[in-house]
Design an enzyme around this catalytic site. Structure first.
Site, PDB file in Angstrom:
ATOM      1  N   TYR A 213      50.491  45.775  17.657  1.00  0.00           N
ATOM      2  CA  TYR A 213      49.560  44.860  16.989  1.00  0.00           C
ATOM      3  C   TYR A 213      48.221  44.781  17.743  1.00  0.00           C
ATOM      4  CZ  TYR A 213      48.038  40.537  14.672  1.00  0.00           C
ATOM      5  OH  TYR A 213      47.341  39.595  13.960  1.00  0.00           O
TER       6      TYR A 213
ATOM      7  N   ASN B 137      41.318  42.499   5.110  1.00  0.00           N
ATOM      8  CA  ASN B 137      42.106  41.454   5.765  1.00  0.00           C
ATOM      9  C   ASN B 137      43.577  41.814   5.987  1.00  0.00           C
ATOM     10  OD1 ASN B 137      43.113  38.524   6.195  1.00  0.00           O
ATOM     11  ND2 ASN B 137      44.102  39.141   4.282  1.00  0.00           N
TER      12      ASN B 137
ATOM     13  N   LYS C 279      44.377  45.945  16.605  1.00  0.00           N
ATOM     14  CA  LYS C 279      43.243  45.020  16.506  1.00  0.00           C
ATOM     15  C   LYS C 279      42.082  45.467  17.402  1.00  0.00           C
ATOM     16  CE  LYS C 279      45.525  42.521  13.587  1.00  0.00           C
ATOM     17  NZ  LYS C 279      45.154  42.310  12.201  1.00  0.00           N
TER      18      LYS C 279
ATOM     19  N   ASP D 212      48.497  49.415  -1.980  1.00  0.00           N
ATOM     20  CA  ASP D 212      48.932  49.432  -0.584  1.00  0.00           C
ATOM     21  C   ASP D 212      47.743  49.963   0.224  1.00  0.00           C
ATOM     22  OD1 ASP D 212      49.849  50.241   1.880  1.00  0.00           O
ATOM     23  OD2 ASP D 212      51.640  51.254   1.111  1.00  0.00           O
ATOM     24  N   VAL D 213      47.191  49.151   1.121  1.00  0.00           N
ATOM     25  CA  VAL D 213      45.957  49.561   1.812  1.00  0.00           C
ATOM     26  C   VAL D 213      46.149  50.770   2.720  1.00  0.00           C
ATOM     27  CG1 VAL D 213      44.850  47.286   1.745  1.00  0.00           C
ATOM     28  CG2 VAL D 213      46.277  47.912   3.720  1.00  0.00           C
TER      29      VAL D 213
HETATM   30  C1  BGC Z   1      48.642  36.703  15.104  1.00  0.00           C
HETATM   31  C2  BGC Z   1      49.389  35.397  15.208  1.00  0.00           C
HETATM   32  C3  BGC Z   1      49.039  34.693  16.497  1.00  0.00           C
HETATM   33  C4  BGC Z   1      47.539  34.636  16.718  1.00  0.00           C
HETATM   34  C5  BGC Z   1      47.190  34.080  18.093  1.00  0.00           C
HETATM   35  C6  BGC Z   1      47.167  36.455  15.294  1.00  0.00           C
HETATM   36  O1  BGC Z   1      46.449  37.633  15.181  1.00  0.00           O
HETATM   37  O2  BGC Z   1      48.907  37.310  13.847  1.00  0.00           O
HETATM   38  O3  BGC Z   1      50.776  35.635  15.138  1.00  0.00           O
HETATM   39  O4  BGC Z   1      49.545  33.372  16.462  1.00  0.00           O
HETATM   40  O5  BGC Z   1      46.974  35.908  16.587  1.00  0.00           O
HETATM   41  O6  BGC Z   1      47.927  34.683  19.099  1.00  0.00           O
END
Ligand code: BGC
Length: 271
Positions: A169, A96, A173, A69-70
């Protein structure tokens, strides 16, 4: 005249996290086909990892599955021991693993926030730290690569593209991007190259709803100037290049593999 080398990663060993499906699986396979021995990390899909391992072996390279598990420090620290025990050294890390847990901001639970940050951001930190430690210990092997080691942070256009409803999310990122660049700045003097590979919409299970019906796909294509949804192999090819000496002077850069998604396509006939 430059000749394409079909095995630019010959003699190198690459670890891919989240390698049992999607972009990770395609990348693990592509690294193997390029000549690398590959460790295919997985957390919950041993059968997927085993399938990729077998495909890589059929293509003529060595491969092993590695469970971890990272987001778990102890498990991440143990993984390179198993990997190096098998292959002798580590030359390439493709970090990744990533998940989505979407919710409108006012409904987002702390658990949804933390799980995404733990896997996506802390996971990249733990894996990259372990790789750097091993690279520093083992030194350069000029017969296989000019660099002492290569790290490819595989993340997303959402390092820069804002994303309502996916704030955990996008935050993870954007965090990876600044970690990747700062780390690249810190370790370049040791001959370690750190770069990012930022996919746009790629056909995998994480975004199946966005492309699996023709109505959804049409809507998604409004965001993609190049006019097609990406395939995992599109991303894998860029990862192989970033891992190889063909990109030896590329340090701390994000390669967008997104059909132009990060180019603000909403401005094409607007603004
Ligand atoms: C997400 C996807 C999405 C894409 C473009 C990715 O990082 O995991 O769900 O379709 O970005 O928005």
């Amino acid at each position: 005249m430059v000749h394409d080398n079909p095995h630019p990663l010959h003699g190198q060993a690459a670890l891919v996290t989240g390698g049992s499906s999607g972009i990770g699986a395609a990348t693990a396979y592509a690294l193997g086909a390029a000549g690398a021995a590959v460790g295919v990390n997985y957390r919950s899909h041993p059968e997927g990892a085993q399938r990729i391992v077998e495909n890589i072996r059929e293509s003529g390279s060595k491969a092993i599955p590695l469970e971890a598990d990272v987001s778990n420090e102890t498990e991440v620290q143990a993984m390179p021991d198993a990997f190096i025990g098998e292959f002798g050294r580590i030359d390439i890390l493709v970090a990744n693993s990533g998940i989505q847990q979407d919710a409108p901001f006012s409904d987002m639970t702390l658990d949804q926030w933390q799980r995404v940050i733990n896997v996506n951001l802390t996971g990249q930190f733990l894996c990259a730290r372990e790789a750097v430690r091993r690279f520093l210990k083992q030194g350069v092997a000029p017969s296989v690569s000019r660099a002492r080691g290569k790290i490819i942070c595989l993340y997303s256009v959402h390092e820069v593209v804002l994303w309502a409803g996916h704030i955990n999310y996008a935050a993870s990122k954007g965090g990876i991007m600044l970690m990747m660049k700062s780390l690249a700045q810190e370790v370049a003097e040791h001959g370690i190259r750190v770069n990012g590979n930022a996919p746009g919409a790629i056909k995998t299970s994480i975004n199946r709803e966005a492309w699996s019906t023709s109505a959804a796909e049409r809507k998604l294509l409004e965001l993609i100037p190049y006019g097609r949804v990406g395939e995992p192999e599109d991303v894998a090819k860029a990862a192989v290049w970033l891992a190889s000496d063909a990109s030896d002077y590329v340090v701390g850069t994000t390669i967008f593999v997104d059909g132009g998604m990060a180019l603000y396509p909403g401005f094409r006939e607007n603004g």
